[in-house]
Structure formats: C-alpha cells, structure tokens
Design a protein around this motif. Sequence first.
Motif, mmCIF file in Angstrom:
data_model
loop_
_atom_site.group_PDB
_atom_site.id
_atom_site.type_symbol
_atom_site.label_atom_id
_atom_site.label_comp_id
_atom_site.label_asym_id
_atom_site.label_seq_id
_atom_site.Cartn_x
_atom_site.Cartn_y
_atom_site.Cartn_z
ATOM 1 N N VAL A 184 1.997 2.866 -6.162
ATOM 2 C CA VAL A 184 2.841 1.907 -5.438
ATOM 3 C C VAL A 184 4.291 2.354 -5.540
ATOM 4 O O VAL A 184 4.765 2.676 -6.642
ATOM 5 N N PRO A 216 6.395 -4.014 -4.681
ATOM 6 C CA PRO A 216 6.668 -2.880 -3.790
ATOM 7 C C PRO A 216 8.045 -3.023 -3.136
ATOM 8 O O PRO A 216 8.553 -4.135 -2.969
ATOM 9 N N TRP A 231 4.253 5.719 6.993
ATOM 10 C CA TRP A 231 5.108 4.946 6.093
ATOM 11 C C TRP A 231 5.636 3.700 6.800
ATOM 12 O O TRP A 231 5.772 2.640 6.177
ATOM 13 N N ARG A 238 3.020 1.182 6.574
ATOM 14 C CA ARG A 238 3.013 0.612 5.228
ATOM 15 C C ARG A 238 4.075 -0.466 5.097
ATOM 16 O O ARG A 238 3.826 -1.538 4.542
ATOM 17 N N ASN A 239 5.277 -0.201 5.594
ATOM 18 C CA ASN A 239 6.350 -1.192 5.498
ATOM 19 C C ASN A 239 5.995 -2.462 6.263
ATOM 20 O O ASN A 239 6.292 -3.573 5.813
ATOM 21 N N GLU A 254 2.951 -3.572 6.901
ATOM 22 C CA GLU A 254 1.827 -4.250 6.260
ATOM 23 C C GLU A 254 2.230 -4.893 4.936
ATOM 24 O O GLU A 254 1.877 -6.048 4.658
ATOM 25 N N VAL A 255 2.979 -4.164 4.122
ATOM 26 C CA VAL A 255 3.280 -4.616 2.764
ATOM 27 C C VAL A 255 4.524 -5.486 2.705
ATOM 28 O O VAL A 255 4.559 -6.487 1.978
ATOM 29 N N LEU A 256 5.549 -5.131 3.486
ATOM 30 C CA LEU A 256 6.838 -5.819 3.395
ATOM 31 C C LEU A 256 7.166 -6.648 4.633
ATOM 32 O O LEU A 256 8.206 -7.295 4.669
ATOM 33 N N HIS A 257 6.299 -6.599 5.643
ATOM 34 C CA HIS A 257 6.553 -7.305 6.905
ATOM 35 C C HIS A 257 7.912 -6.892 7.482
ATOM 36 O O HIS A 257 8.677 -7.716 7.979
#
Length: 382
Positions: A35, A43, A205, A208-209, A211-214
Amino acid sequence: GLGLRLIWAALVPVVPVSDQVAYATFARVLREHGVHGWSAAEPTAYWAPGTAMIHAAGFALFGDSGATIVGINLLFSLLLIWAGHRLGAAWFGPRAGLAAALLLAIWPTLVMFTTTLSSELPFLALTALGLLAWDGRRNLAPVSRRVWPLAALIWAAAMMLRPVIQMLPIALGLAALLRRGRQGRGTMAQAFILLGLMLALVQPWAWRNAEVLHSEARISTNFGPNLWMGNNPASDGGYMELPEETRGLTEAARDGRLKDEALRYMLDHPGQTLLRSVTKFIALHDRETIGVAWNDEGLRQAFGDGVKLPLKLVATGFWYLLMLAALGGVVILALRKGLLQAIAHPAVVGWAYFSVLHAVVVVEDRYHLPGGLFLVFLAACF
C-alpha cells in the motif's frame, strides 16, 4: 563523479528530514503491505508514488538501510552523467558532451543528494534518458531513430516521480515546428504519440486513485494545494501551511477545493498573478541550498553546524556560474544559428518549460533542478 559521491557518502550519514521522512515511510509500508500510504489502512496519493516505489524495491532486495538509499542514488547519478554525455554530444558535439558529463559529475548539489531519499536524482536521470531516446539521434548511430517510442516508457516512469514532465513532449514538438517549419510536423506528431503513450502507461495508477481515494488525480493529489500556495492573497510564492478549514477534508476534496480557490483568485487578479509569477520565476533561480538543507542532520552529526554555510556558498556559487555559462551558450547558439534557432533549441525550451511551470504554481530552490539540467547542456556549448 562516482568518486566524489563515494567520498560524500563515506563522510555524511543518511538521516532523512522534511519530505524524505514521508518517502521513507511510504517505501516501508509499500514493501511490507503493498500500500502506498502512511500505513496499510491509510493510503495516500499526496506525494507522487515513484520515489517510494523505487526505494521499496531497493529495501526488498538489499535491506532497509542508508546504504541502499546511497546505492540507488549512485545508480541514477551514473545514468544521469552517461545520458548527459551522450545527449550533449548529440546536440553540440563530442567536446560539449564531455563538458556536460563533467558538470553533472561535479555539481555540488547533485553530489550532496547522494545521501538523501528524494525524487531529484531519479527524475533528472529519467528526464535525460527520455531525451536521449527521443532526440539523441542527431549525431549518433541510426539505430536510435527507431527507439524514440522508448521515451514514452521512460517519461511515464518520470511522471510517477513528478507529474510536471507530462507536457514536455508537446513543448519540444512546438519548438521543432519553430525551428524547422513544415519539416517539424513529424516531430510534433511524435510528441502527441508520446504523450498518449505516457498517459496510457500511468492510467493504472489513476484508476487506483479513483478506486481507493475517490480522486480524479492522475498521479498525485497535491496539485491543488501547490497551486493555492503560490496563488492566494497571503502567498509569497513559496511553501505555506494549508488553511485550517481544509484539515478535515479528504485528499481528493482538499485538492479540488484548493485548486478551485487558486484558479478563481488567478482569474480575479490577472495582473497580480502575472507579477507574482515573474517574482517566483526570479526566486526560483536565486539560490541553491537544498542539498545542505536536506542533509541537515547528517551534516550536524558528521561535522557540526559550522560546515553548512560554506557548503551553501559553494553550491550557490556553482549554480550562479552554471547560469552565467548557460547564458554564454545561448549567445553562441544565436551567433551561429540565429536567434530563433537558439531560443527554440530543446535545451532552451526544456529549461523554460520547467521554470515557467513552477513559476505559475509554487517555487523552492530544488524545483529549479530539472530546468538546471538543460542549463548544463547550454553551459557545455559555451
């Protein structure tokens, strides 16, 4: 260059300070938990992930130690000097290539960065290697004409270190149009292809941003804060603490809010924004002390505080001499090829690209290092 860096590393211990502490944390969490964050449950994308990724790999292979950090920096330093030699030779001839390699080898701040956990040396090396893959074919073997798409892979990796490189191919393509007219259209087309490939390569990436950080941020969520630091009523152009009212926001919300505030301020105060950007442009080049500052604790442990001022004077003195020699190189180019050919040369355009972008956003003295790479080639021409 290797000798100077080994001597420095033998004398000065690796003691991370400032942003280096964050990079070290991210690298360890990434290695242990997969992570990019403060912990497995926290994250982040506030810092671009490339520096942590490089050092996480190094820690996994060779152990979590200062020696690993030094080894990584030595590798990228040697790549930078080699690429600088080849690129200088391609642009200005073999003597200029040797001069560029020498300047990169002895540049005090780059030597000092051997004992820091930072993005500077990897970013400079990848920037130079990408330039070599794309534009280093002028006086080199014809095979290099077939490897220009490799620049997209190299610069995509550089984007993961610092997103500011994203539009460099477009700037260089426009410069080719200015230099060569219609004959430069092929280079402009290549520039758009490179940009498309770079964006495609970093898209995972961005997913990822999202999905994980909206977050809509492609690489990092600090563009809004950085733009706000350089463009608000209380700004002096440099680093500022973020406003208290943003402390409880998510990274994505804070990024968007501060970006909107900064853009609104810039649109409402265009004259002041322009004047402040000119001031920031000057401030960007006014000193070079970051190599000492980012080795602050290591230097104190090794030598005490008395060595810091002399080292700052040496580093800043070299920087001023480099700028002066680069100006001489521009004059020589203008005399040889004409003013338009000189100002549209990739070495001039690369310096202007990085310098102007930071002048619009926010400045610190380490932010002039990417532009300084191009000054090396101009100085070598002199």
